[in-house]
Design an enzyme around this catalytic site. Structure first.
Site, PDB file in Angstrom:
ATOM      1  N   ARG A 118       0.828  -1.205   0.000  1.00 12.16           N
ATOM      2  CA  ARG A 118       0.000   0.000   0.000  1.00 12.16           C
ATOM      3  C   ARG A 118       0.864   1.257   0.000  1.00 12.16           C
ATOM      4  O   ARG A 118       0.520   2.268  -0.625  1.00 12.16           O
ATOM      5  CB  ARG A 118      -0.917  -0.028   1.221  1.00 12.16           C
ATOM      6  CG  ARG A 118      -1.945   1.092   1.250  1.00 12.16           C
ATOM      7  CD  ARG A 118      -3.036   0.808   2.267  1.00 12.16           C
ATOM      8  NE  ARG A 118      -3.987   1.920   2.316  1.00 12.16           N
ATOM      9  CZ  ARG A 118      -4.213   2.661   3.384  1.00 12.16           C
ATOM     10  NH1 ARG A 118      -3.563   2.419   4.511  1.00 12.16           N
ATOM     11  NH2 ARG A 118      -5.086   3.636   3.345  1.00 12.16           N
ATOM     12  N   HIS A 177       0.524   4.410  -2.632  1.00 13.94           N
ATOM     13  CA  HIS A 177       0.276   5.787  -2.212  1.00 13.94           C
ATOM     14  C   HIS A 177       1.428   6.709  -2.597  1.00 13.94           C
ATOM     15  O   HIS A 177       1.221   7.918  -2.757  1.00 13.94           O
ATOM     16  CB  HIS A 177       0.022   5.838  -0.704  1.00 13.94           C
ATOM     17  CG  HIS A 177      -1.353   5.395  -0.331  1.00 13.94           C
ATOM     18  ND1 HIS A 177      -2.152   6.100   0.554  1.00 13.94           N
ATOM     19  CD2 HIS A 177      -2.099   4.329  -0.723  1.00 13.94           C
ATOM     20  CE1 HIS A 177      -3.321   5.476   0.679  1.00 13.94           C
ATOM     21  NE2 HIS A 177      -3.300   4.396  -0.077  1.00 13.94           N
ATOM     22  N   ASP A 178       2.618   6.167  -2.757  1.00 15.73           N
ATOM     23  CA  ASP A 178       3.734   6.976  -3.232  1.00 15.73           C
ATOM     24  C   ASP A 178       3.546   7.310  -4.713  1.00 15.73           C
ATOM     25  O   ASP A 178       3.611   8.472  -5.118  1.00 15.73           O
ATOM     26  CB  ASP A 178       5.050   6.227  -3.029  1.00 15.73           C
ATOM     27  CG  ASP A 178       6.270   7.036  -3.464  1.00 15.73           C
ATOM     28  OD1 ASP A 178       6.236   8.282  -3.335  1.00 15.73           O
ATOM     29  OD2 ASP A 178       7.254   6.431  -3.926  1.00 15.73           O
ATOM     30  N   VAL A 204       0.622   9.765  -6.156  1.00 15.07           N
ATOM     31  CA  VAL A 204       0.716  11.188  -5.804  1.00 15.07           C
ATOM     32  C   VAL A 204       2.077  11.718  -6.265  1.00 15.07           C
ATOM     33  O   VAL A 204       3.096  11.364  -5.709  1.00 15.07           O
ATOM     34  CB  VAL A 204       0.542  11.394  -4.287  1.00 15.07           C
ATOM     35  CG1 VAL A 204       0.613  12.874  -3.929  1.00 15.07           C
ATOM     36  CG2 VAL A 204      -0.787  10.796  -3.820  1.00 15.07           C
ATOM     37  N   ASN A 255      -3.482   8.996   3.976  1.00 20.42           N
ATOM     38  CA  ASN A 255      -2.260   8.320   4.399  1.00 20.42           C
ATOM     39  C   ASN A 255      -2.165   8.093   5.899  1.00 20.42           C
ATOM     40  O   ASN A 255      -1.207   7.470   6.374  1.00 20.42           O
ATOM     41  CB  ASN A 255      -1.034   9.121   3.937  1.00 20.42           C
ATOM     42  CG  ASN A 255      -0.869   9.101   2.437  1.00 20.42           C
ATOM     43  OD1 ASN A 255      -1.271   8.153   1.772  1.00 20.42           O
ATOM     44  ND2 ASN A 255      -0.287  10.159   1.885  1.00 20.42           N
ATOM     45  N   HIS A 276      -5.950  -5.752  -2.803  1.00 18.23           N
ATOM     46  CA  HIS A 276      -6.748  -5.886  -1.584  1.00 18.23           C
ATOM     47  C   HIS A 276      -6.943  -7.343  -1.182  1.00 18.23           C
ATOM     48  O   HIS A 276      -7.665  -7.626  -0.229  1.00 18.23           O
ATOM     49  CB  HIS A 276      -8.112  -5.220  -1.773  1.00 18.23           C
ATOM     50  CG  HIS A 276      -8.047  -3.730  -1.779  1.00 18.23           C
ATOM     51  ND1 HIS A 276      -9.125  -2.932  -2.099  1.00 18.23           N
ATOM     52  CD2 HIS A 276      -7.029  -2.872  -1.505  1.00 18.23           C
ATOM     53  CE1 HIS A 276      -8.785  -1.661  -2.025  1.00 18.23           C
ATOM     54  NE2 HIS A 276      -7.506  -1.599  -1.675  1.00 18.23           N
ATOM     55  N   THR A 277      -6.299  -8.262  -1.885  1.00 13.28           N
ATOM     56  CA  THR A 277      -6.362  -9.663  -1.496  1.00 13.28           C
ATOM     57  C   THR A 277      -5.577  -9.935  -0.221  1.00 13.28           C
ATOM     58  O   THR A 277      -5.715 -11.009   0.383  1.00 13.28           O
ATOM     59  CB  THR A 277      -5.850 -10.567  -2.633  1.00 13.28           C
ATOM     60  OG1 THR A 277      -6.110 -11.930  -2.302  1.00 13.28           O
ATOM     61  CG2 THR A 277      -4.365 -10.376  -2.877  1.00 13.28           C
ATOM     62  N   ASP A 304      -9.804  -9.568   2.502  1.00 14.27           N
ATOM     63  CA  ASP A 304     -10.201 -10.751   1.744  1.00 14.27           C
ATOM     64  C   ASP A 304     -10.541 -11.843   2.744  1.00 14.27           C
ATOM     65  O   ASP A 304      -9.664 -12.375   3.426  1.00 14.27           O
ATOM     66  CB  ASP A 304      -9.055 -11.181   0.828  1.00 14.27           C
ATOM     67  CG  ASP A 304      -9.293 -12.496   0.101  1.00 14.27           C
ATOM     68  OD1 ASP A 304     -10.374 -13.087   0.277  1.00 14.27           O
ATOM     69  OD2 ASP A 304      -8.400 -12.929  -0.640  1.00 14.27           O
ATOM     70  N   SER A 364      -8.798 -15.799   1.976  1.00 13.49           N
ATOM     71  CA  SER A 364      -7.368 -16.103   2.169  1.00 13.49           C
ATOM     72  C   SER A 364      -6.648 -14.791   2.468  1.00 13.49           C
ATOM     73  O   SER A 364      -5.922 -14.264   1.620  1.00 13.49           O
ATOM     74  CB  SER A 364      -6.782 -16.778   0.921  1.00 13.49           C
ATOM     75  OG  SER A 364      -7.079 -16.021  -0.245  1.00 13.49           O
ATOM     76  N   ASP A 424      -3.567 -14.018  -3.830  1.00 10.87           N
ATOM     77  CA  ASP A 424      -4.172 -14.875  -4.837  1.00 10.87           C
ATOM     78  C   ASP A 424      -5.359 -14.152  -5.470  1.00 10.87           C
ATOM     79  O   ASP A 424      -5.513 -12.938  -5.303  1.00 10.87           O
ATOM     80  CB  ASP A 424      -4.590 -16.216  -4.221  1.00 10.87           C
ATOM     81  CG  ASP A 424      -5.532 -16.043  -3.025  1.00 10.87           C
ATOM     82  OD1 ASP A 424      -6.156 -14.959  -2.893  1.00 10.87           O
ATOM     83  OD2 ASP A 424      -5.661 -16.984  -2.219  1.00 10.87           O
TER      84      ASP A 424
END
Length: 355
Positions: free
Chosen positions: A75, A79-80, A83, A107, A208-209, A254, A257, A262
């Site tokens: 993440r 975010h780097d 922006v 952030n 987002h897994t 998620d 898992s 995955d």
């Protein structure tokens, strides 16, 4: 009814060993976007040949203690880059000129430990190779290894980024990081302006897994009533986890898992068990629904598109050559080192920050 897989801390080293033993998926450089001008796949071949080994071995140890840090590093890279480009600006502390990107609302939920890990990696690398590797490259490599060491694909990334000299304002940060409440139209418009296709957007959302989310980032879907696109059982469980609109609790992104990189995230969406509006709307919206379905049934297809989108993202507005600098501390500019040559400085700054 859904199944969630939870891993005790004592089982994490075994999990990582199994993932590395079983995961033989390698995305070759010929299958990925070409490097941007100034970047290359062998940029540190002579100046820091052990760079990737140093980072991967250290992160194996970090994740053996806390696999959750993998999502934090991934993440941080997102975010780097979104922006003002992949310039390490999100790592900078604030100054007299104003608050840093870290202090902007999107952030504030970045893991504090992710910044510590990046600085520790920077010290290890600079102790081995002097000040030749930028914090932005270290952040990009850490994100790549977060994916691989969590069970995802292994792939090479172009290197040669330089660190930025400034950080973005609060307004610029807000404008470039769509919130969890954003719908698909907002995501496609925002990322489309940066050159991403709908397939790229859906693939990047697959990050987002792994990881966790704070209740406050999705309670708008729980209160005062259930978001109709949310599965009833999933809703009931989330209301238990987040009993009030201002709950400080967290939950896995998620549910199938949570610690493995995955394609189960897309299965969640097909079962109306996406956590954020920005997740679930990818399946609701007709423009992206088929992409979600394809990724849910074909993990290799997801991996290939994720890697392509990550390499594309990792080259957004990069600084190269003599632009920017190579920081001797990832959280601040080299204001006191103006007369030192980056490839000649020896970084002897003592012990690593404690975990």
């Amino acid at each position: 009814m859904f199944m969630a897989f939870f891993f005790k801390a004592s089982s994490i080293p075994t999990l990582i060993f199994l993932l590395l033993s079983c995961n033989l998926i390698r995305i070759s450089e010929t299958q990925t976007p070409a490097p941007a001008p100034g970047l290359s796949y062998d940029f540190y071949r002579t100046t820091c040949p052990r760079l990737e080994t140093i980072i991967r071995q250290n992160l194996q140890s970090v994740f053996a203690s806390d696999i959750g840090q993998a999502a934090g590093l991934l993440r941080l890279h997102f975010h780097d880059c979104f922006v003002q480009g992949c310039d390490g600006s999100v790592l900078l502390d604030g100054s007299a000129s104003g608050p840093s990107e870290k202090d902007a609302p999107p952030n504030l939920s970045l893991r504090a430990q992710a910044f510590v890990i990046i600085e520790n990696l920077r010290r290890l690398v600079h102790n081995a190779c002097n000040r030749t590797v930028s914090c932005s490259d270290i952040t990009a490599l850490a994100a790549r290894d977060a994916v691989f060491l969590s069970g995802g694909p292994n792939y090479s990334i172009p290197l040669g980024r330089r660190d930025g000299l400034t950080f973005a304002t609060r307004n610029v940060t807000l404008a470039n990081l769509p919130p969890p409440s954003a719908n698909t139209t907002t995501l496609l418009n925002s990322l489309g302006q940066k050159g991403f296709t709908p397939t790229d957007v859906v693939a990047l959302s697959g990050g987002h897994t792994i990881g966790i989310a704070h209740c406050t980032s999705f309670t708008g879907r729980l209160y005062p009533t259930r978001d109709p696109t949310m599965d009833q059982t999933f809703f009931n469980n989330l209301r238990t986890t987040c009993p009030t609109t201002n709950s400080t609790n967290t939950t896995f992104m998620d549910i199938r898992s949570p610690n493995v990189f995955d394609n189960r995230y897309y299965v969640d969406l097909m079962n109306r068990q996406g956590l954020f509006t920005s997740d679930q709307d990818l399946y609701t919206d007709s423009r992206t629904r088929s992409i979600v379905t394809n990724f849910a049934v074909n993990q290799m297809l997801f991996y290939q598109n994720f890697v392509n989108a990550m390499i594309k993202m990792g080259q957004l507005s990069v600084l190269t050559g003599t632009q920017g600098e190579i920081r001797s501390n990832c959280s601040r500019r080299n204001s006191n080192d103006l007369f030192m040559f980056p490839d000649m400085e020896s970084d002897q700054d003592g012990k690593l920050a404690s975990y």
